[in-house]
Motif scaffolding. Sequence first.
Motif, PDB file in Angstrom:
ATOM      1  N   ILE A 237      -2.680  -1.638  -6.810  1.00  0.00           N
ATOM      2  CA  ILE A 237      -1.531  -1.663  -5.900  1.00  0.00           C
ATOM      3  C   ILE A 237      -0.257  -2.143  -6.577  1.00  0.00           C
ATOM      4  CG2 ILE A 237      -2.926  -1.877  -3.813  1.00  0.00           C
ATOM      5  CD1 ILE A 237      -2.369  -4.855  -3.809  1.00  0.00           C
ATOM      6  N   PHE A 238      -0.364  -3.053  -7.531  1.00  0.00           N
ATOM      7  CA  PHE A 238       0.836  -3.587  -8.173  1.00  0.00           C
ATOM      8  C   PHE A 238       1.378  -2.634  -9.234  1.00  0.00           C
ATOM      9  CE2 PHE A 238      -1.639  -7.296  -6.743  1.00  0.00           C
ATOM     10  CZ  PHE A 238      -0.724  -7.807  -5.834  1.00  0.00           C
ATOM     11  N   ARG A 239       0.468  -2.096 -10.078  1.00  0.00           N
ATOM     12  CA  ARG A 239       0.910  -1.167 -11.118  1.00  0.00           C
ATOM     13  C   ARG A 239       1.453   0.118 -10.493  1.00  0.00           C
ATOM     14  NH1 ARG A 239      -3.738  -0.524 -14.448  1.00  0.00           N
ATOM     15  NH2 ARG A 239      -4.420   1.070 -12.969  1.00  0.00           N
ATOM     16  N   SER A 240       0.741   0.636  -9.487  1.00  0.00           N
ATOM     17  CA  SER A 240       1.184   1.890  -8.875  1.00  0.00           C
ATOM     18  C   SER A 240       2.512   1.704  -8.146  1.00  0.00           C
ATOM     19  CB  SER A 240       0.116   2.420  -7.911  1.00  0.00           C
ATOM     20  OG  SER A 240      -0.159   1.484  -6.884  1.00  0.00           O
ATOM     21  N   SER A 241       2.701   0.532  -7.521  1.00  0.00           N
ATOM     22  CA  SER A 241       3.980   0.278  -6.842  1.00  0.00           C
ATOM     23  C   SER A 241       5.121   0.222  -7.850  1.00  0.00           C
ATOM     24  CB  SER A 241       3.908  -1.031  -6.052  1.00  0.00           C
ATOM     25  OG  SER A 241       2.967  -0.941  -5.011  1.00  0.00           O
ATOM     26  N   TYR A 242       4.880  -0.460  -8.965  1.00  0.00           N
ATOM     27  CA  TYR A 242       5.919  -0.565  -9.997  1.00  0.00           C
ATOM     28  C   TYR A 242       6.273   0.820 -10.541  1.00  0.00           C
ATOM     29  CZ  TYR A 242       8.140  -1.415 -14.483  1.00  0.00           C
ATOM     30  OH  TYR A 242       9.004  -1.383 -15.543  1.00  0.00           O
TER      31      TYR A 242
ATOM     32  N   LEU B 295       0.790  -1.232   0.000  1.00  0.00           N
ATOM     33  CA  LEU B 295       0.000   0.000   0.000  1.00  0.00           C
ATOM     34  C   LEU B 295       0.824   1.285   0.000  1.00  0.00           C
ATOM     35  CD1 LEU B 295      -2.661  -1.107   2.663  1.00  0.00           C
ATOM     36  CD2 LEU B 295      -2.891  -1.150   0.173  1.00  0.00           C
ATOM     37  N   SER B 296       2.148   1.186   0.078  1.00  0.00           N
ATOM     38  CA  SER B 296       2.957   2.410   0.181  1.00  0.00           C
ATOM     39  C   SER B 296       2.817   3.311  -1.042  1.00  0.00           C
ATOM     40  CB  SER B 296       4.433   2.053   0.387  1.00  0.00           C
ATOM     41  OG  SER B 296       4.662   1.620   1.703  1.00  0.00           O
ATOM     42  N   ALA B 297       2.654   2.717  -2.234  1.00  0.00           N
ATOM     43  CA  ALA B 297       2.522   3.538  -3.444  1.00  0.00           C
ATOM     44  C   ALA B 297       1.270   4.406  -3.377  1.00  0.00           C
ATOM     45  CB  ALA B 297       2.477   2.640  -4.680  1.00  0.00           C
ATOM     46  N   ILE B 298       0.160   3.820  -2.958  1.00  0.00           N
ATOM     47  CA  ILE B 298      -1.075   4.593  -2.815  1.00  0.00           C
ATOM     48  C   ILE B 298      -0.919   5.628  -1.704  1.00  0.00           C
ATOM     49  CG2 ILE B 298      -3.529   4.445  -2.217  1.00  0.00           C
ATOM     50  CD1 ILE B 298      -3.533   1.657  -3.482  1.00  0.00           C
ATOM     51  N   ALA B 299      -0.274   5.243  -0.601  1.00  0.00           N
ATOM     52  CA  ALA B 299      -0.059   6.177   0.505  1.00  0.00           C
ATOM     53  C   ALA B 299       0.760   7.384   0.056  1.00  0.00           C
ATOM     54  CB  ALA B 299       0.650   5.461   1.657  1.00  0.00           C
ATOM     55  N   GLY B 300       1.790   7.156  -0.744  1.00  0.00           N
ATOM     56  CA  GLY B 300       2.617   8.264  -1.240  1.00  0.00           C
ATOM     57  C   GLY B 300       1.845   9.195  -2.149  1.00  0.00           C
ATOM     58  N   GLN B 301       1.012   8.628  -3.035  1.00  0.00           N
ATOM     59  CA  GLN B 301       0.197   9.456  -3.932  1.00  0.00           C
ATOM     60  C   GLN B 301      -0.776  10.321  -3.141  1.00  0.00           C
ATOM     61  OE1 GLN B 301      -1.219   7.340  -7.705  1.00  0.00           O
ATOM     62  NE2 GLN B 301      -0.549   5.609  -6.432  1.00  0.00           N
ATOM     63  N   LEU B 302      -1.445   9.723  -2.170  1.00  0.00           N
ATOM     64  CA  LEU B 302      -2.398  10.484  -1.356  1.00  0.00           C
ATOM     65  C   LEU B 302      -1.701  11.597  -0.590  1.00  0.00           C
ATOM     66  CD1 LEU B 302      -4.596   7.578   0.080  1.00  0.00           C
ATOM     67  CD2 LEU B 302      -5.319   9.333  -1.560  1.00  0.00           C
ATOM     68  N   ALA B 303      -0.523  11.298  -0.032  1.00  0.00           N
ATOM     69  CA  ALA B 303       0.192  12.302   0.758  1.00  0.00           C
ATOM     70  C   ALA B 303       0.646  13.484  -0.079  1.00  0.00           C
ATOM     71  CB  ALA B 303       1.397  11.655   1.440  1.00  0.00           C
ATOM     72  N   ASP B 304       0.983  13.245  -1.350  1.00  0.00           N
ATOM     73  CA  ASP B 304       1.394  14.343  -2.224  1.00  0.00           C
ATOM     74  C   ASP B 304       0.207  15.105  -2.809  1.00  0.00           C
ATOM     75  OD1 ASP B 304       4.146  14.301  -1.990  1.00  0.00           O
ATOM     76  OD2 ASP B 304       4.410  12.777  -3.536  1.00  0.00           O
ATOM     77  N   ASN B 305      -0.980  14.500  -2.774  1.00  0.00           N
ATOM     78  CA  ASN B 305      -2.165  15.117  -3.376  1.00  0.00           C
ATOM     79  C   ASN B 305      -3.084  15.784  -2.364  1.00  0.00           C
ATOM     80  OD1 ASN B 305      -2.721  14.545  -6.473  1.00  0.00           O
ATOM     81  ND2 ASN B 305      -1.590  12.799  -5.661  1.00  0.00           N
ATOM     82  N   MET B 306      -2.918  15.481  -1.091  1.00  0.00           N
ATOM     83  CA  MET B 306      -3.840  15.967  -0.065  1.00  0.00           C
ATOM     84  C   MET B 306      -3.080  16.642   1.073  1.00  0.00           C
ATOM     85  SD  MET B 306      -6.342  12.609   0.138  1.00  0.00           S
ATOM     86  CE  MET B 306      -7.336  13.362   1.422  1.00  0.00           C
ATOM     87  N   ASP B 307      -3.836  17.292   1.938  1.00  0.00           N
ATOM     88  CA  ASP B 307      -3.257  17.876   3.142  1.00  0.00           C
ATOM     89  C   ASP B 307      -2.773  16.735   4.044  1.00  0.00           C
ATOM     90  OD1 ASP B 307      -2.895  18.953   5.762  1.00  0.00           O
ATOM     91  OD2 ASP B 307      -4.130  20.673   5.196  1.00  0.00           O
ATOM     92  N   LYS B 308      -1.488  16.726   4.342  1.00  0.00           N
ATOM     93  CA  LYS B 308      -0.904  15.635   5.118  1.00  0.00           C
ATOM     94  C   LYS B 308      -1.478  15.570   6.533  1.00  0.00           C
ATOM     95  CE  LYS B 308       3.407  15.968   2.476  1.00  0.00           C
ATOM     96  NZ  LYS B 308       2.898  17.049   1.597  1.00  0.00           N
ATOM     97  N   ALA B 309      -1.811  16.728   7.108  1.00  0.00           N
ATOM     98  CA  ALA B 309      -2.367  16.741   8.464  1.00  0.00           C
ATOM     99  C   ALA B 309      -3.737  16.070   8.501  1.00  0.00           C
ATOM    100  CB  ALA B 309      -2.465  18.179   8.976  1.00  0.00           C
ATOM    101  N   LYS B 310      -4.545  16.246   7.458  1.00  0.00           N
ATOM    102  CA  LYS B 310      -5.857  15.605   7.407  1.00  0.00           C
ATOM    103  C   LYS B 310      -5.727  14.087   7.314  1.00  0.00           C
ATOM    104  CE  LYS B 310      -8.467  19.447   5.391  1.00  0.00           C
ATOM    105  NZ  LYS B 310      -9.261  19.907   4.215  1.00  0.00           N
ATOM    106  N   ILE B 311      -4.735  13.618   6.557  1.00  0.00           N
ATOM    107  CA  ILE B 311      -4.513  12.170   6.457  1.00  0.00           C
ATOM    108  C   ILE B 311      -4.100  11.616   7.813  1.00  0.00           C
ATOM    109  CG2 ILE B 311      -3.128  10.356   5.379  1.00  0.00           C
ATOM    110  CD1 ILE B 311      -2.855  12.140   2.937  1.00  0.00           C
ATOM    111  N   ILE B 312      -3.236  12.345   8.522  1.00  0.00           N
ATOM    112  CA  ILE B 312      -2.810  11.904   9.848  1.00  0.00           C
ATOM    113  C   ILE B 312      -4.015  11.722  10.763  1.00  0.00           C
ATOM    114  CG2 ILE B 312      -1.592  12.609  11.947  1.00  0.00           C
ATOM    115  CD1 ILE B 312       0.516  13.911  10.145  1.00  0.00           C
ATOM    116  N   ARG B 313      -4.919  12.709  10.767  1.00  0.00           N
ATOM    117  CA  ARG B 313      -6.081  12.614  11.644  1.00  0.00           C
ATOM    118  C   ARG B 313      -6.987  11.446  11.265  1.00  0.00           C
ATOM    119  NH1 ARG B 313      -4.854  18.154  12.341  1.00  0.00           N
ATOM    120  NH2 ARG B 313      -5.708  18.946  10.389  1.00  0.00           N
TER     121      ARG B 313
END
Length: 426
Positions: free
Chosen positions: A209-214, A67-85
């Motif tokens: 998850i596989f394509r985004s990770s690659y 899931l790290s690839a999706i997590a990285g995309q979300l963190a760069d596209n959204m407010d990181k503080a909102k994701i933390i909460r």
Amino acid sequence: MPTSLELLTKRRFAPLFVTQMLGAFNDNLFKFAMVVLVIYEIYDDETLEFQFSSISTGLFILPFFLLSAIAGQLADNMDKAKIIRFVKTLEIIIALTGAAGLILQSIPLMLTALFALGAQSTFFGPIKYAILPQHLEKDEVLAGTGLVEAGTYIAILAGTILGGVIVDWLGAFWAAIWVLTVAVVGRISAHFVPAAPAQKEPEPIDYNIFRSSYRLVNGTMHIRRLFLAIIAISFFWTIGSVLIIQFPPLVKNVLTADPKVASMFLGIFSIGIAIGSVLSNRILKGQVSARIAPFSVIVMGGFVLILYFIAIQWQGLENGELYDLVGFIMHDGSWLLLGVLMGVAIAGGMFVVPLYAFLTTTVDLSQTARTIAANNVVNSGSMVLGALAAFGLSLLGVSTTEQLFLVAAMCLVSAWTAWLLHKACD
């Protein structure tokens, strides 16, 4: 160069620091309470105990790989503080599941909660490093990274000690109460993390998850310096995961000691990495550089080798008896063993912290979360392979002690990659 402690008084850093500490504390409180419960109260077979330790470690790490690839995309596209909460809110639900597993002594429930804790940590992982260049000045990033790393390992220390002690002294019910309480407090601290909006226009997120990770790894690893940094960190965490797998069964079956000694082992390991994390900032004087990494990991390998020789000569108790904490400390070889363990950890902390700082300062602010996420994909894949290798070697009859020798050899590979990185940076 600002001192590290000054950052702890700033709102742009302190709430994040507390939140990530509580998260690491809770992960390890639950994981070690579960491992101690299974190894000391449910199972009574050395091979099964080592295999369970391998499975639980691999299961916790697997979400980072998936899931790290999706997590990285979300963190760069959204407010990181909102994701933390958001992820800290999910932690409360996961804690309820884990608490039920501990109370009922249900291995399936406990492993489900462990996997879910790994998943929520996956989405928090890229943020805790990627948010630093956004909130800190450039000459504060190494100090902030060192504090985050040190805080993480202090939290691991407290979590592992309490996880073992609570189960051993008070029982699984109180361990469950602790896990749930810490999840709630972590959500409260997350509320005070300052906003950290995206640094570019949002892009479509690939949820495959596989394509985004690659794509994520391929888009990062073609840069030679990032490739070498990620590979060096991955070897380090492979080594670390195998050591952590080995500690509980090593303490019980080779050193013949009780859960409190196992907690002390992991605690000393955590303190050492925290010391190494801060020490690296002092030695490098705030400069982001890989120059001390090769020497640090070679020293780490040397200490692991000494640990191996101590273990094969250890005189334990017989007839199923176990040393308590006082009895273990009074053993003739205990202080040398604990000192060597501390040396392993300090050298490890000095190795890995500058490399994390390198990852966050080499790329543009808009790409930091994805870079950390790519690192997490490769790191976690390596750690899962390390857990599987440890599991497979145990099936082939390679003992816990003998695997320490293999860990020492792996440090040489990590030193070689770190040396290549240092030369590439020059």
